[in-house]
Design an enzyme around this catalytic site. Structure first.
Site, mmCIF file in Angstrom:
data_model
loop_
_atom_site.group_PDB
_atom_site.id
_atom_site.type_symbol
_atom_site.label_atom_id
_atom_site.label_comp_id
_atom_site.label_asym_id
_atom_site.label_seq_id
_atom_site.Cartn_x
_atom_site.Cartn_y
_atom_site.Cartn_z
ATOM 1 N N LYS A 13 -9.755 -0.145 -2.292
ATOM 2 C CA LYS A 13 -10.376 1.184 -2.165
ATOM 3 C C LYS A 13 -11.595 1.294 -3.084
ATOM 4 O O LYS A 13 -12.681 1.684 -2.658
ATOM 5 C CB LYS A 13 -9.361 2.286 -2.518
ATOM 6 C CG LYS A 13 -8.097 2.238 -1.676
ATOM 7 C CD LYS A 13 -7.113 3.326 -2.076
ATOM 8 C CE LYS A 13 -6.538 3.201 -3.466
ATOM 9 N NZ LYS A 13 -5.653 2.036 -3.671
ATOM 10 N N ARG A 88 -2.755 11.692 -2.007
ATOM 11 C CA ARG A 88 -1.671 10.713 -2.110
ATOM 12 C C ARG A 88 -0.335 11.312 -1.720
ATOM 13 O O ARG A 88 0.669 10.597 -1.690
ATOM 14 C CB ARG A 88 -1.579 10.235 -3.559
ATOM 15 C CG ARG A 88 -2.121 8.863 -3.806
ATOM 16 C CD ARG A 88 -1.798 8.542 -5.250
ATOM 17 N NE ARG A 88 -2.046 7.189 -5.599
ATOM 18 C CZ ARG A 88 -3.197 6.711 -6.033
ATOM 19 N NH1 ARG A 88 -4.250 7.471 -6.082
ATOM 20 N NH2 ARG A 88 -3.286 5.460 -6.404
ATOM 21 N N ARG A 122 -7.809 -8.506 -11.685
ATOM 22 C CA ARG A 122 -8.848 -7.454 -11.740
ATOM 23 C C ARG A 122 -9.323 -7.219 -13.175
ATOM 24 O O ARG A 122 -8.534 -7.130 -14.107
ATOM 25 C CB ARG A 122 -8.305 -6.144 -11.176
ATOM 26 C CG ARG A 122 -9.282 -4.988 -11.400
ATOM 27 C CD ARG A 122 -9.013 -3.794 -10.557
ATOM 28 N NE ARG A 122 -7.721 -3.182 -10.808
ATOM 29 C CZ ARG A 122 -7.278 -2.129 -10.147
ATOM 30 N NH1 ARG A 122 -8.005 -1.597 -9.184
ATOM 31 N NH2 ARG A 122 -6.090 -1.635 -10.409
ATOM 32 N N ARG A 156 -6.559 -3.381 -16.719
ATOM 33 C CA ARG A 156 -5.782 -2.147 -16.734
ATOM 34 C C ARG A 156 -4.324 -2.417 -17.094
ATOM 35 O O ARG A 156 -3.737 -3.381 -16.617
ATOM 36 C CB ARG A 156 -5.862 -1.460 -15.357
ATOM 37 C CG ARG A 156 -7.098 -0.622 -15.228
ATOM 38 C CD ARG A 156 -7.340 -0.122 -13.840
ATOM 39 N NE ARG A 156 -6.183 0.444 -13.165
ATOM 40 C CZ ARG A 156 -6.242 1.010 -11.965
ATOM 41 N NH1 ARG A 156 -7.402 1.085 -11.332
ATOM 42 N NH2 ARG A 156 -5.163 1.490 -11.393
ATOM 43 N N ARG A 167 4.143 0.601 -8.225
ATOM 44 C CA ARG A 167 3.097 1.431 -7.601
ATOM 45 C C ARG A 167 3.084 1.186 -6.094
ATOM 46 O O ARG A 167 2.888 2.108 -5.305
ATOM 47 C CB ARG A 167 1.732 1.087 -8.205
ATOM 48 C CG ARG A 167 1.551 1.653 -9.604
ATOM 49 C CD ARG A 167 0.436 0.971 -10.367
ATOM 50 N NE ARG A 167 -0.845 1.017 -9.720
ATOM 51 C CZ ARG A 167 -1.843 0.166 -9.956
ATOM 52 N NH1 ARG A 167 -1.688 -0.794 -10.844
ATOM 53 N NH2 ARG A 167 -2.982 0.281 -9.326
HETATM 54 P P1 AP5 Z 1 -9.667 -2.465 -6.070
HETATM 55 O O1 AP5 Z 1 -10.790 -2.150 -5.127
HETATM 56 O O2 AP5 Z 1 -9.891 -2.151 -7.516
HETATM 57 O O3 AP5 Z 1 -8.284 -1.896 -5.552
HETATM 58 P P2 AP5 Z 1 -7.820 -0.416 -5.286
HETATM 59 O O4 AP5 Z 1 -7.351 -0.313 -3.866
HETATM 60 O O5 AP5 Z 1 -8.900 0.567 -5.700
HETATM 61 O O6 AP5 Z 1 -6.547 -0.395 -6.197
HETATM 62 P P3 AP5 Z 1 -6.138 0.496 -7.426
HETATM 63 O O7 AP5 Z 1 -5.167 -0.301 -8.239
HETATM 64 O O8 AP5 Z 1 -7.328 1.034 -8.161
HETATM 65 O O9 AP5 Z 1 -5.422 1.610 -6.660
HETATM 66 P P4 AP5 Z 1 -4.416 2.622 -7.150
HETATM 67 O O10 AP5 Z 1 -4.454 3.554 -5.990
HETATM 68 O O11 AP5 Z 1 -3.085 2.133 -7.510
HETATM 69 O O12 AP5 Z 1 -5.034 3.124 -8.533
HETATM 70 P P5 AP5 Z 1 -5.813 4.432 -8.922
HETATM 71 O O13 AP5 Z 1 -6.800 4.073 -9.934
HETATM 72 O O14 AP5 Z 1 -6.266 5.229 -7.724
HETATM 73 O O15 AP5 Z 1 -9.340 -4.025 -5.905
HETATM 74 C C1 AP5 Z 1 -8.359 -4.638 -6.733
HETATM 75 C C2 AP5 Z 1 -8.845 -6.039 -7.134
HETATM 76 O O16 AP5 Z 1 -8.852 -6.851 -5.979
HETATM 77 C C3 AP5 Z 1 -10.273 -6.057 -7.690
HETATM 78 O O17 AP5 Z 1 -10.346 -6.991 -8.724
HETATM 79 C C4 AP5 Z 1 -11.134 -6.490 -6.495
HETATM 80 O O18 AP5 Z 1 -12.273 -7.216 -6.915
HETATM 81 C C5 AP5 Z 1 -10.141 -7.377 -5.712
HETATM 82 N N1 AP5 Z 1 -10.330 -7.288 -4.284
HETATM 83 C C6 AP5 Z 1 -10.440 -6.147 -3.547
HETATM 84 N N2 AP5 Z 1 -10.572 -6.456 -2.247
HETATM 85 C C7 AP5 Z 1 -10.538 -7.818 -2.172
HETATM 86 C C8 AP5 Z 1 -10.603 -8.747 -1.082
HETATM 87 N N3 AP5 Z 1 -10.771 -8.333 0.194
HETATM 88 N N4 AP5 Z 1 -10.500 -10.060 -1.367
HETATM 89 C C9 AP5 Z 1 -10.340 -10.492 -2.638
HETATM 90 N N5 AP5 Z 1 -10.281 -9.659 -3.717
HETATM 91 C C10 AP5 Z 1 -10.364 -8.342 -3.467
HETATM 92 O O19 AP5 Z 1 -4.623 5.287 -9.558
HETATM 93 C C11 AP5 Z 1 -3.990 4.878 -10.753
HETATM 94 C C12 AP5 Z 1 -2.867 5.858 -11.086
HETATM 95 O O20 AP5 Z 1 -3.410 7.200 -11.260
HETATM 96 C C13 AP5 Z 1 -1.800 6.018 -9.994
HETATM 97 O O21 AP5 Z 1 -0.791 5.022 -10.090
HETATM 98 C C14 AP5 Z 1 -1.284 7.431 -10.323
HETATM 99 O O22 AP5 Z 1 -0.407 7.412 -11.396
HETATM 100 C C15 AP5 Z 1 -2.528 8.184 -10.750
HETATM 101 N N6 AP5 Z 1 -3.179 8.891 -9.634
HETATM 102 C C16 AP5 Z 1 -4.433 8.620 -9.130
HETATM 103 N N7 AP5 Z 1 -4.715 9.421 -8.093
HETATM 104 C C17 AP5 Z 1 -3.609 10.230 -7.928
HETATM 105 C C18 AP5 Z 1 -3.271 11.245 -6.990
HETATM 106 N N8 AP5 Z 1 -4.108 11.600 -5.993
HETATM 107 N N9 AP5 Z 1 -2.059 11.844 -7.104
HETATM 108 C C19 AP5 Z 1 -1.200 11.502 -8.080
HETATM 109 N N10 AP5 Z 1 -1.442 10.533 -8.987
HETATM 110 C C20 AP5 Z 1 -2.645 9.896 -8.916
#
Ligand code: AP5
Length: 226
Positions: A13, A88, A122, A156, A167
């Site tokens: 994402k 979410r 990452r 992270r 997660r």
């Molecule tokens: P990346 O693009 O960083 O992945 P992502 O889908 O953004 O994953 P996240 O871990 O950031 O998602 P998340 O939803 O768990 O975390 P968030 O920060 O929103 O890619 C990951 C890695 O893979 C990178 O190194 C990239 O280079 C590599 N990669 C990507 N695509 C690739 C490909 N095609 N091939 C090879 N490599 C690739 O949330 C964190 C926490 O915040 C949650 O757990 C929760 O506690 C809280 N939170 C956030 N939003 C909410 C909400 N709306 N409601 C409640 N709690 C929330």
């Protein structure tokens, strides 16, 4: 273009939001990034969010909804925005509809094993939030240093394999109603995100152009995915 990117942790994402932000100059709104910034500033909100995030649990809906409402009232979202990590829960999805009309919801589908591998590699720049990977492209040119800021990249805390698996489980336990909700509104687009960034990014871009959702010209046409 008002779109939402949803998908399990590691689906990409943040990666695809970063690509569209750089190429089309559209704001990327990540609730996860907003929480991490509050945590780094040690605010009341940051301390509260940390208690959930460190366990891989969701932050309560009313807190997240208020943050998104405030962010979407800022003037830079007029040309559009990319929401990453929100909504979410079904409560958040229904609340979002009271704030704006969403053009498309992109579900990036990734397997658990691929997600665990990606997240263990990452690294993120603490200054510009650019995302890198030590196993896959985009790798930093110099080991663990941001290509743009020269800052030391950080890992992270919630990217440890056990927390990633939690997660991932939380995501698929809570997500079915959201997918059904957007499917019934006919705005859900599902993409196999187990493939490389160079395969997925142009496919996603073409879908958005073909469906007349992405109508603006790039501000930096030479930005390449990955
Ligand atoms: P990346 O693009 O960083 O992945 P992502 O889908 O953004 O994953 P996240 O871990 O950031 O998602 P998340 O939803 O768990 O975390 P968030 O920060 O929103 O890619 C990951 C890695 O893979 C990178 O190194 C990239 O280079 C590599 N990669 C990507 N695509 C690739 C490909 N095609 N091939 C090879 N490599 C690739 O949330 C964190 C926490 O915040 C949650 O757990 C929760 O506690 C809280 N939170 C956030 N939003 C909410 C909400 N709306 N409601 C409640 N709690 C929330």
């Amino acid at each position: 273009m008002r779109i939402v990117l949803i998908g399990a942790p590691g689906a990409g994402k943040g990666t695809y939001a970063q690509y569209f932000r750089e190429k089309y100059c559209i704001p990327h709104i990540s609730t996860g990034d907003i929480f991490r910034e509050e945590i780094s500033k040690n605010t009341d909100l940051g301390r509260l969010a940390k208690t959930y995030i460190d366990r891989g649990e969701l932050v309560p809906d009313d807190i997240v909804n208020n943050i998104v409402k405030t962010r979407l009232s800022q003037p830079d979202v007029e040309r559009g925005f990319i929401l990453d990590g929100y909504p979410r829960t079904i409560v958040q999805a229904v609340y979002l509809d009271t704030l704006v009309n969403i053009d498309a919801v992109i579900h990036l589908i990734v397997s658990e094993e691929v997600a665990v591998k990606r997240l263990s590699g990452r690294r993120t720049c603490p200054i510009c939030n650019r995302v890198y990977n030590i196993y896959f492209e985009p790798k930093p040119i110099n080991d663990e240093i941001c290509d743009y800021d020269g800052a030391k990249l950080v890992k992270r805390k919630d990217d440890e394999p056990d927390i990633v698996r939690n997660r991932y489980r939380v995501f698929y336990e809570t997500f079915k109603p959201i997918l059904d909700y957007y499917r019934s509104k006919n705005i859900l687009i599902e993409i196999d995100a187990n493939r490389s960034i160079r395969e997925v990014a142009p496919e996603l871009e073409n879908i958005l152009i073909t469906r007349n959702i992405l109508k603006i010209k790039p501000c930096k046409p030479d930005v390449k995915p990955g």
